[in-house]
Design a protein around this motif. Structure first.
Motif, PDB file in Angstrom:
ATOM      1  N   LEU A 157       0.830  -1.199   0.000  1.00 35.60           N
ATOM      2  CA  LEU A 157       0.000   0.000   0.000  1.00 35.60           C
ATOM      3  C   LEU A 157       0.866   1.251   0.000  1.00 35.60           C
ATOM      4  O   LEU A 157       1.838   1.334   0.745  1.00 35.60           O
ATOM      5  CB  LEU A 157      -0.913   0.022   1.226  1.00 35.60           C
ATOM      6  CG  LEU A 157      -1.977  -1.070   1.290  1.00 35.60           C
ATOM      7  CD1 LEU A 157      -2.704  -1.011   2.631  1.00 35.60           C
ATOM      8  CD2 LEU A 157      -2.964  -0.919   0.149  1.00 35.60           C
ATOM      9  N   GLY A 158       0.505   2.208  -0.825  1.00 39.29           N
ATOM     10  CA  GLY A 158       1.171   3.501  -0.838  1.00 39.29           C
ATOM     11  C   GLY A 158       0.327   4.501  -0.076  1.00 39.29           C
ATOM     12  O   GLY A 158      -0.809   4.771  -0.450  1.00 39.29           O
ATOM     13  N   VAL A 159       0.866   5.029   1.020  1.00 40.00           N
ATOM     14  CA  VAL A 159       0.152   6.008   1.836  1.00 40.00           C
ATOM     15  C   VAL A 159       0.638   7.400   1.430  1.00 40.00           C
ATOM     16  O   VAL A 159       1.803   7.733   1.628  1.00 40.00           O
ATOM     17  CB  VAL A 159       0.390   5.780   3.343  1.00 40.00           C
ATOM     18  CG1 VAL A 159      -0.252   6.894   4.168  1.00 40.00           C
ATOM     19  CG2 VAL A 159      -0.158   4.430   3.762  1.00 40.00           C
ATOM     20  N   GLY A 160      -0.249   8.192   0.857  1.00 44.10           N
ATOM     21  CA  GLY A 160       0.090   9.534   0.421  1.00 44.10           C
ATOM     22  C   GLY A 160      -0.122  10.564   1.516  1.00 44.10           C
ATOM     23  O   GLY A 160      -0.784  10.303   2.520  1.00 44.10           O
ATOM     24  N   GLY A 161       0.442  11.722   1.295  1.00 46.04           N
ATOM     25  CA  GLY A 161       0.263  12.826   2.226  1.00 46.04           C
ATOM     26  C   GLY A 161       0.696  14.132   1.577  1.00 46.04           C
ATOM     27  O   GLY A 161       1.591  14.158   0.738  1.00 46.04           O
ATOM     28  N   LYS A 162       0.021  15.206   1.958  1.00 49.96           N
ATOM     29  CA  LYS A 162       0.356  16.525   1.430  1.00 49.96           C
ATOM     30  C   LYS A 162       1.555  17.106   2.179  1.00 49.96           C
ATOM     31  O   LYS A 162       2.031  16.529   3.148  1.00 49.96           O
ATOM     32  CB  LYS A 162      -0.856  17.451   1.536  1.00 49.96           C
ATOM     33  CG  LYS A 162      -2.016  16.991   0.660  1.00 49.96           C
ATOM     34  CD  LYS A 162      -3.118  18.013   0.543  1.00 49.96           C
ATOM     35  CE  LYS A 162      -3.932  18.151   1.795  1.00 49.96           C
ATOM     36  NZ  LYS A 162      -5.102  19.019   1.619  1.00 49.96           N
ATOM     37  N   ASP A 163       2.016  18.269   1.724  1.00 49.99           N
ATOM     38  CA  ASP A 163       3.183  18.908   2.328  1.00 49.99           C
ATOM     39  C   ASP A 163       2.793  19.892   3.427  1.00 49.99           C
ATOM     40  O   ASP A 163       3.214  21.039   3.442  1.00 49.99           O
ATOM     41  CB  ASP A 163       4.041  19.587   1.255  1.00 49.99           C
ATOM     42  CG  ASP A 163       3.269  20.614   0.440  1.00 49.99           C
ATOM     43  OD1 ASP A 163       2.028  20.657   0.533  1.00 49.99           O
ATOM     44  OD2 ASP A 163       3.911  21.382  -0.293  1.00 49.99           O
TER      45      ASP A 163
END
Length: 155
Positions: A18-24
């Motif tokens: 799983l790729g867990v994304g997140g903003k900056d």
């Protein structure tokens, strides 16, 4: 109040990694780290992909380069689905579910977290002593009352 929903792509439900994304943004780094650790503790192999701009993390999700990320429901309905009508939280969540469902994106139940802001004013300042809500500061500014100098720093 804007809640936070976990948004993920339908097709990745059975993904091995799983790729867990997140903003900056500061809170997004924390959300991505917490989500990564939780999934890893449940036995998932996770690649953390944080530090992206809002449009980039959304594009990564839609193109299956990330499998999930946490997003504000207000951002989901306004920024990504281009609607500005004022809604209750439940109406906002329903609209997000409707819009994003067409793209095979699913929003899980929202958390109790929110992104409300507060204003800190030093005690004993005669120019601000009667101020309570942020709107009092705005009213003072509009009436050209000399109040104080303030700055905001990026997180």
């Amino acid at each position: 109040m804007s809640g936070i929903a976990c948004l993920f792509l339908c097709a990745t439900t059975f993904a091995a990694n799983l790729g867990v994304g997140g903003k900056d943004l500061t809170e997004q780094y924390v959300f991505a780290e917490m989500t990564t650790r939780l999934l890893q503790s449940k036995g998932y192999k996770v690649e953390q992909k944080d530090g992206m701009g809002a449009s980039i993390v959304r594009a990564a999700l839609e193109s299956v380069q990330a499998d999930l990320y946490l997003e504000y429901t207000g951002s989901l309905v306004v920024t990504f689905n281009k609607t500005t009508a004022k809604r209750t939280f439940d109406d906002t969540y329903a609209k997000v579910t409707e819009f994003d469902g067409k793209k095979c994106l699913i929003s899980l139940a929202s958390s109790d977290a929110n992104n409300m802001s507060a204003l800190a004013i030093r005690n004993g300042n005669p120019r601000t002593e009667d101020m309570q809500p942020v709107s009092d500061l705005a009213s003072a500014y509009i009436s050209e009352k000399s109040i104080l100098t303030a700055t905001m720093a990026d997180q």
